[in-house]
Design a protein around this motif. Structure first.
Motif, PDB file in Angstrom:
ATOM      1  N   THR A  26       0.831  -1.200   0.000  1.00 43.27           N
ATOM      2  CA  THR A  26       0.000   0.000   0.000  1.00 43.27           C
ATOM      3  C   THR A  26       0.864   1.247   0.000  1.00 43.27           C
ATOM      4  N   ALA A  27       0.243   2.368  -0.326  1.00 33.24           N
ATOM      5  CA  ALA A  27       0.800   3.701  -0.120  1.00 33.24           C
ATOM      6  C   ALA A  27      -0.309   4.477   0.579  1.00 33.24           C
ATOM      7  N   TYR A  28      -0.136   4.697   1.873  1.00 32.32           N
ATOM      8  CA  TYR A  28      -1.248   5.210   2.676  1.00 32.32           C
ATOM      9  C   TYR A  28      -0.704   6.041   3.823  1.00 32.32           C
ATOM     10  N   GLN A  29      -1.353   7.169   4.070  1.00 32.89           N
ATOM     11  CA  GLN A  29      -0.961   8.035   5.179  1.00 32.89           C
ATOM     12  C   GLN A  29      -2.065   8.067   6.230  1.00 32.89           C
ATOM     13  N   PHE A  30      -1.716   7.605   7.435  1.00 32.88           N
ATOM     14  CA  PHE A  30      -2.615   7.698   8.580  1.00 32.88           C
ATOM     15  C   PHE A  30      -2.438   9.082   9.200  1.00 32.88           C
ATOM     16  N   PRO A  31      -3.482   9.888   9.250  1.00 33.58           N
ATOM     17  CA  PRO A  31      -3.310  11.247   9.777  1.00 33.58           C
ATOM     18  C   PRO A  31      -3.244  11.266  11.300  1.00 33.58           C
ATOM     19  N   ALA A  32      -2.699  12.347  11.831  1.00 33.34           N
ATOM     20  CA  ALA A  32      -2.696  12.543  13.276  1.00 33.34           C
ATOM     21  C   ALA A  32      -4.138  12.526  13.782  1.00 33.34           C
ATOM     22  N   GLY A  33      -4.333  11.905  14.932  1.00 37.39           N
ATOM     23  CA  GLY A  33      -5.668  11.784  15.511  1.00 37.39           C
ATOM     24  C   GLY A  33      -6.365  10.495  15.141  1.00 37.39           C
ATOM     25  N   HIS A  34      -5.964   9.864  14.037  1.00 38.26           N
ATOM     26  CA  HIS A  34      -6.508   8.557  13.668  1.00 38.26           C
ATOM     27  C   HIS A  34      -5.767   7.459  14.421  1.00 38.26           C
ATOM     28  N   ARG A  35      -6.298   6.246  14.373  1.00 37.56           N
ATOM     29  CA  ARG A  35      -5.659   5.094  14.993  1.00 37.56           C
ATOM     30  C   ARG A  35      -5.445   4.007  13.935  1.00 37.56           C
ATOM     31  N   ILE A  36      -4.420   3.217  14.141  1.00 40.41           N
ATOM     32  CA  ILE A  36      -4.111   2.080  13.270  1.00 40.41           C
ATOM     33  C   ILE A  36      -4.695   0.834  13.921  1.00 40.41           C
ATOM     34  N   ARG A  37      -5.365   0.028  13.116  1.00 41.12           N
ATOM     35  CA  ARG A  37      -5.967  -1.195  13.652  1.00 41.12           C
ATOM     36  C   ARG A  37      -5.586  -2.395  12.789  1.00 41.12           C
ATOM     37  N   LEU A  38      -5.378  -3.511  13.466  1.00 40.73           N
ATOM     38  CA  LEU A  38      -5.178  -4.798  12.808  1.00 40.73           C
ATOM     39  C   LEU A  38      -6.338  -5.705  13.150  1.00 40.73           C
ATOM     40  N   GLN A  39      -6.978  -6.263  12.139  1.00 41.76           N
ATOM     41  CA  GLN A  39      -7.983  -7.313  12.321  1.00 41.76           C
ATOM     42  C   GLN A  39      -7.316  -8.680  12.143  1.00 41.76           C
ATOM     43  N   VAL A  40      -7.734  -9.640  12.952  1.00 44.17           N
ATOM     44  CA  VAL A  40      -7.322 -11.031  12.763  1.00 44.17           C
ATOM     45  C   VAL A  40      -8.566 -11.899  12.899  1.00 44.17           C
ATOM     46  N   SER A  41      -8.820 -12.721  11.889  1.00 42.55           N
ATOM     47  CA  SER A  41      -9.993 -13.596  11.912  1.00 42.55           C
ATOM     48  C   SER A  41      -9.678 -14.870  11.147  1.00 42.55           C
ATOM     49  N   GLY A  42     -10.715 -15.688  10.944  1.00 47.08           N
ATOM     50  CA  GLY A  42     -10.503 -16.978  10.304  1.00 47.08           C
ATOM     51  C   GLY A  42     -10.938 -17.049   8.854  1.00 47.08           C
ATOM     52  N   GLY A  43     -11.278 -15.901   8.231  1.00 48.03           N
ATOM     53  CA  GLY A  43     -11.684 -15.949   6.828  1.00 48.03           C
ATOM     54  C   GLY A  43     -12.337 -14.664   6.393  1.00 48.03           C
ATOM     55  N   ALA A  44     -12.711 -14.629   5.123  1.00 49.76           N
ATOM     56  CA  ALA A  44     -13.430 -13.505   4.522  1.00 49.76           C
ATOM     57  C   ALA A  44     -14.271 -14.108   3.397  1.00 49.76           C
ATOM     58  N   HIS A  45     -15.470 -14.483   3.721  1.00 53.28           N
ATOM     59  CA  HIS A  45     -16.330 -15.259   2.828  1.00 53.28           C
ATOM     60  C   HIS A  45     -17.434 -14.371   2.251  1.00 53.28           C
ATOM     61  N   PRO A  46     -17.736 -14.464   0.956  1.00 54.86           N
ATOM     62  CA  PRO A  46     -17.296 -15.473  -0.026  1.00 54.86           C
ATOM     63  C   PRO A  46     -16.094 -15.071  -0.870  1.00 54.86           C
ATOM     64  N   ARG A  47     -15.415 -13.977  -0.505  1.00 56.24           N
ATOM     65  CA  ARG A  47     -14.216 -13.636  -1.267  1.00 56.24           C
ATOM     66  C   ARG A  47     -13.277 -14.831  -1.330  1.00 56.24           C
ATOM     67  N   PHE A  48     -13.040 -15.457  -0.193  1.00 50.62           N
ATOM     68  CA  PHE A  48     -12.285 -16.708  -0.137  1.00 50.62           C
ATOM     69  C   PHE A  48     -13.239 -17.839   0.231  1.00 50.62           C
ATOM     70  N   ALA A  49     -13.034 -18.991  -0.377  1.00 49.54           N
ATOM     71  CA  ALA A  49     -13.808 -20.166   0.041  1.00 49.54           C
ATOM     72  C   ALA A  49     -13.512 -20.444   1.504  1.00 49.54           C
ATOM     73  N   ARG A  50     -14.557 -20.722   2.269  1.00 52.39           N
ATOM     74  CA  ARG A  50     -14.348 -20.998   3.690  1.00 52.39           C
ATOM     75  C   ARG A  50     -13.528 -22.270   3.872  1.00 52.39           C
ATOM     76  N   ASN A  51     -12.721 -22.259   4.877  1.00 49.73           N
ATOM     77  CA  ASN A  51     -12.010 -23.469   5.249  1.00 49.73           C
ATOM     78  C   ASN A  51     -13.007 -24.366   5.966  1.00 49.73           C
ATOM     79  N   THR A  52     -13.304 -25.521   5.402  1.00 46.12           N
ATOM     80  CA  THR A  52     -14.324 -26.390   5.988  1.00 46.12           C
ATOM     81  C   THR A  52     -13.861 -27.041   7.284  1.00 46.12           C
ATOM     82  N   GLY A  53     -12.565 -26.961   7.572  1.00 43.40           N
ATOM     83  CA  GLY A  53     -12.043 -27.531   8.812  1.00 43.40           C
ATOM     84  C   GLY A  53     -11.734 -29.004   8.740  1.00 43.40           C
ATOM     85  N   THR A  54     -11.966 -29.617   7.588  1.00 47.85           N
ATOM     86  CA  THR A  54     -11.792 -31.067   7.471  1.00 47.85           C
ATOM     87  C   THR A  54     -10.479 -31.469   6.817  1.00 47.85           C
ATOM     88  N   GLY A  55      -9.871 -30.551   6.059  1.00 49.08           N
ATOM     89  CA  GLY A  55      -8.695 -30.908   5.280  1.00 49.08           C
ATOM     90  C   GLY A  55      -9.018 -31.683   4.029  1.00 49.08           C
TER      91      GLY A  55
END
Length: 542
Positions: free
Chosen positions: A475-504
């Motif tokens: 990316t090329a991105y400027q976070f301005p003063a007063g804003h906050r940076i956030r990281l999300q962590v999760s197990g998927g983004a459906h339906p953009r990605f096929a869900r992991n069925t958990g079975t292998g």
């Protein structure tokens, strides 16, 4: 159609065209081809455009009309088995040979001056890389717009299947070359069925009602996740850039589905000391050819004139132009990509903080439960739809299966330039899971907007957590003063990605769903490539 394209330069020539010319493919099949040309005396360079999506809208006005008006012969051709051309369409297999056969036909045309360029977007970029595997001596310039070179990397992202984008591509390649009417009806059908087919198992059967027929190349892609599988042999045309001497212009957007592939090719071209340029705009794959078209066309035309017409007047002085998002919202000319930057680590805290100090090893771990029966939804990002790009993530972040880590309000702007990633110490026990990581900008009202992201498929870790890196694109991105940076962590983004069925079990045939428990351990850190001094926020807060 010409009037629908605003913001383009005035025409230099009146034009005419010869429709439906027959060009022999490498196997003798008839490739239907339209020839657009200026109504003027003199020699003009030729541009080759090869498309599996038909030769009508939007390619006729975007390439045939506009470029002929600027003083080029434009040869717009339907790939084998599409748009009335003979033979059968096989994704990627015939493009190199048929491109060479078309150049051989051009050599026999009385209007061909011996100066050739190529241009095109998306798969129209792939056919250019295929031709460049053995570039003909007449080829003097290439313009690859939001293009790909590696089909496997399009279908799979770090082990996970790009489900929604794969369905849209299957729709386009199956129906767009048959005409606008049939394509629109098919698109509406997929839109109606998308929610159901992406949640129904087995996926290899569930997709059929959405596309109205079986699509062999889609089924093959689902069934063959391994890039070393013989199915993908010869599909990656990206190696053409490793020794290329043809001046090449690359154009992409920060939310283009082919951003990473474009940046990979730029790196290869620069290492090969090939004359090349890179434009990265505030666009998705589709908007680059819509709202971004005036900038995209101007960049393309300047490159073609410089290398086919000996007119470098439109070229900029630096090889890279990138749009800076966030509080910047400006174009920046750069000497290279990525520019000189410094990596800074922001550590994930057990209390949801994100700071520059690593937490104590004794801090409690964090975990979430991913349930494929209620998959974490996708919001914005690099999609082939009007839902692409930066979106409000606030409601997404209220879900129990989404962890967030946030800095204190920034005391000064932070500019991120280059690749983004997160290093995680992660455990999945005996389960199969994915991890999705996303960088977000939190404004003063608390609205969370996505910047870039990435997903990685995980193998069972057993009792010992595994150290992994999730690449989150660039990316090329400027976070301005007063804003906050956030990281999300999760197990998927459906339906953009096929869900992991958990079975292998194989994606196309599995019919079972199993939840997975995912745990994060310390130290884990977000890595930002920043321009300037170190971040001025050593401590973090919600």
């Amino acid at each position: 159609m010409r009037r629908s394209l605003r913001g383009t330069p005035p025409k230099r020539h009146d034009i005419a065209y010869e429709p439906g010319l027959v060009v022999p493919a490498a196997d003798g099949s008839a490739l239907l081809t339209d020839h657009y040309f200026p109504l003027a005396d003199g020699d003009f360079p030729t541009l080759l455009v090869r498309s599996p999506y038909g030769r009508g809208f939007p390619w006729a006005p975007m390439y045939g009309v506009l470029l002929a008006e600027q003083g080029f012969h434009v040869v717009l051709q339907s790939c084998r088995g599409t748009g009335g051309s003979g033979g059968e369409f096989h994704l990627w297999h015939n493009e190199a040979a048929d491109g060479q056969a078309t150049v051989a036909w051009l050599r026999e045309q009385p209007w061909f001056s011996g100066t050739l360029g190529t241009i095109g977007a998306s798969y129209l970029g792939y056919v250019q890389w295929a031709l460049a595997l053995d570039p003909p001596p007449e080829l003097r310039a290439m313009v690859v717009q939001v293009g790909l070179h590696d089909p496997h990397a399009f279908f799979y992202h770090q082990g996970a299947f790009n489900l929604e984008n794969a369905l849209v591509v299957a729709l386009g390649l199956t129906y767009q070359h048959l005409g606008v009417g049939r394509f629109l009806r098919a698109a509406l059908r997929l839109q109606r069925h998308l929610g159901k087919i992406t949640r129904t198992l087995p996926l290899g059967e569930a997709y059929v009602p959405g596309l109205g027929r079986r699509v062999p190349f889609l089924e093959e892609a689902m069934a063959r996740p391994d890039p070393d599988d013989a199915h993908w042999q010869g599909s990656d045309a990206g190696i053409s850039a490793e020794c290329l001497a043809v001046p090449t212009c690359l154009i992409t957007g920060w939310n283009d589905v082919n951003l990473d592939q474009t940046l990979r090719q730029y790196d290869r071209l620069r290492r090969a000391d090939c004359d090349s340029t890179l434009l990265v705009g505030p666009w998705s794959h589709n908007s680059a050819l819509q709202q971004g078209w005036p900038e995209v066309f101007a960049e393309s035309l300047a490159w073609l004139r410089a290398h086919l017409c000996d007119d470098p007047s439109g070229l900029r002085k630096t090889p890279v132009r990138a749009h800076l998002g966030g509080s910047g919202q400006t174009w920046h000319d750069l000497p290279d990509w990525p520019p000189a930057t410094t990596d800074h680590h922001w550590y994930l805290g057990s209390d949801g903080t994100l700071g520059t100090r690593a937490p104590e090893d004794t801090a409690p771990l964090l975990s979430f439960r991913y349930d494929p029966a209620d998959p974490t939804p996708s919001t914005g990002g690099p999609l082939l739809s009007n839902k692409a790009g930066a979106r409000d993530n606030t409601s997404l972040e209220t879900r129990e299966d989404v962890l967030t880590f946030t800095t204190a309000p920034l005391t000064e702007p932070i500019r991120v330039l280059g690749p983004v990633g997160v290093e995680l110490l992660i455990g999945t026990g005996t389960g199969h899971a994915d991890v999705f990581a996303r960088l977000c900008d939190i404004d003063v009202r608390g609205r969370s907007t996505n910047v870039c992201d990435g997903l990685r498929r995980l193998e069972p870790t057993g009792a010992t957590p595994a150290a992994i890196t999730v690449a989150m694109s660039s990316t090329a991105y400027q976070f301005p003063a007063g804003h906050r940076i956030r990281l999300q962590v999760s197990g998927g983004a459906h339906p953009r990605f096929a869900r992991n069925t958990g079975t292998g079990e194989p994606l196309a045939t599995t019919a079972r769903l199993m939840p997975a428990e995912v745990s994060l351990h310390h130290p884990s850190a977000l890595i930002l490539t920043t321009a300037g001094k170190a971040p001025a926020n050593p401590d973090a807060a919600h």
